[in-house]
Design a protein around this motif. Structure first.
Motif, PDB file in Angstrom:
ATOM      1  N   ARG A   4      11.159  34.826 -45.767  1.00  0.00           N
ATOM      2  CA  ARG A   4      11.739  33.630 -45.149  1.00  0.00           C
ATOM      3  C   ARG A   4      12.575  33.926 -43.909  1.00  0.00           C
ATOM      4  O   ARG A   4      13.252  33.047 -43.394  1.00  0.00           O
ATOM      5  CB  ARG A   4      12.574  32.902 -46.197  1.00  0.00           C
ATOM      6  N   TRP A   5      12.520  35.142 -43.441  1.00  0.00           N
ATOM      7  CA  TRP A   5      13.283  35.553 -42.270  1.00  0.00           C
ATOM      8  C   TRP A   5      13.083  34.606 -41.083  1.00  0.00           C
ATOM      9  O   TRP A   5      14.058  34.239 -40.419  1.00  0.00           O
ATOM     10  CB  TRP A   5      12.932  36.991 -41.895  1.00  0.00           C
ATOM     11  N   PRO A   6      11.853  34.162 -40.777  1.00  0.00           N
ATOM     12  CA  PRO A   6      11.693  33.273 -39.612  1.00  0.00           C
ATOM     13  C   PRO A   6      12.534  31.995 -39.686  1.00  0.00           C
ATOM     14  O   PRO A   6      13.007  31.513 -38.662  1.00  0.00           O
ATOM     15  CB  PRO A   6      10.195  32.940 -39.614  1.00  0.00           C
ATOM     16  N   SER A   7      12.742  31.444 -40.878  1.00  0.00           N
ATOM     17  CA  SER A   7      13.531  30.212 -40.965  1.00  0.00           C
ATOM     18  C   SER A   7      15.034  30.474 -40.914  1.00  0.00           C
ATOM     19  O   SER A   7      15.807  29.570 -40.633  1.00  0.00           O
ATOM     20  CB  SER A   7      13.166  29.415 -42.218  1.00  0.00           C
ATOM     21  N   ALA A   8      15.453  31.702 -41.144  1.00  0.00           N
ATOM     22  CA  ALA A   8      16.879  32.036 -41.079  1.00  0.00           C
ATOM     23  C   ALA A   8      17.272  32.628 -39.725  1.00  0.00           C
ATOM     24  O   ALA A   8      18.437  32.560 -39.334  1.00  0.00           O
ATOM     25  CB  ALA A   8      17.234  33.021 -42.191  1.00  0.00           C
ATOM     26  N   ARG A   9      16.312  33.204 -39.026  1.00  0.00           N
ATOM     27  CA  ARG A   9      16.592  33.947 -37.789  1.00  0.00           C
ATOM     28  C   ARG A   9      17.395  33.174 -36.746  1.00  0.00           C
ATOM     29  O   ARG A   9      18.388  33.696 -36.220  1.00  0.00           O
ATOM     30  CB  ARG A   9      15.288  34.465 -37.190  1.00  0.00           C
TER      31      ARG A   9
END
Length: 171
Positions: A22-27
């Motif tokens: 889920r890194w892309p949504s937290a970045r």
């Protein structure tokens, strides 16, 4: 008889795997949050030597609201939501949160409490989006979800207090 294999639910994936997935949504929250923390530190460093009256407030606001709260809300949502938030949702949250951040700072620097009020409205919209993002969350352990919702509540309570102070300061 064949066994049906179901993909693991988000709640069943390990924390590390889940965060990487889920890194892309937290970045965007992390990047902008870190920039806000660094900016808050820079403001704090120059506030006293330059006599910048609102410097300590702005430094704290950048670090706590622009940095810590933004990172916690964005990463918390990415980690706890059953499904990662859509790109459109993340974009709307980032836009609302940072519009609020900018409007509040501009309103304070320009002695324009109306701009601060626009910022408060934008944070309300952002909070609604963040809460919607975790409304169906089913974590194995409930306390992080309660902590997340508590953080949203703290920001909710702080907005009217900030608005009152902004308007009272300019009477």
């Amino acid at each position: 008889m064949t066994d049906v294999i179901h993909p693991p639910r988000a709640a069943d994936v390990g924390t590390g795997e889940r965060l990487v997935e889920r890194w892309p949504s937290a970045r965007p929250f992390l990047v902008i949050g870190v920039v806000s923390i660094v900016a808050g530190g820079a403001v704090a460093a120059v506030a006293r030597p330059t006599g910048f009256e609102l410097g300590s407030w702005m430094a704290a606001y950048l670090v706590l609201v622009g940095g810590v709260a933004q990172i916690a809300l964005g990463a918390g949502q990415a980690w706890m939501a059953d499904e990662p938030p859509s790109g459109a949702t993340v974009y709307a949250e980032v836009a609302c949160w940072n519009l609020a951040l900018g409007a509040t700072i501009i309103g304070s620097l320009a002695s324009a409490p109306v701009a601060t009020a626009v910022g408060a409205v934008a944070t309300v919209v952002a909070r609604i989006l963040f809460l919607r993002g975790v409304r169906h969350a089913t974590p194995r352990v409930r306390w992080p979800l309660h902590l997340y919702r508590g953080l949203v509540a703290i920001v909710l309570v702080s907005a009217p207090i900030g608005l009152f102070l902004a308007w009272a300061r300019h009477r």
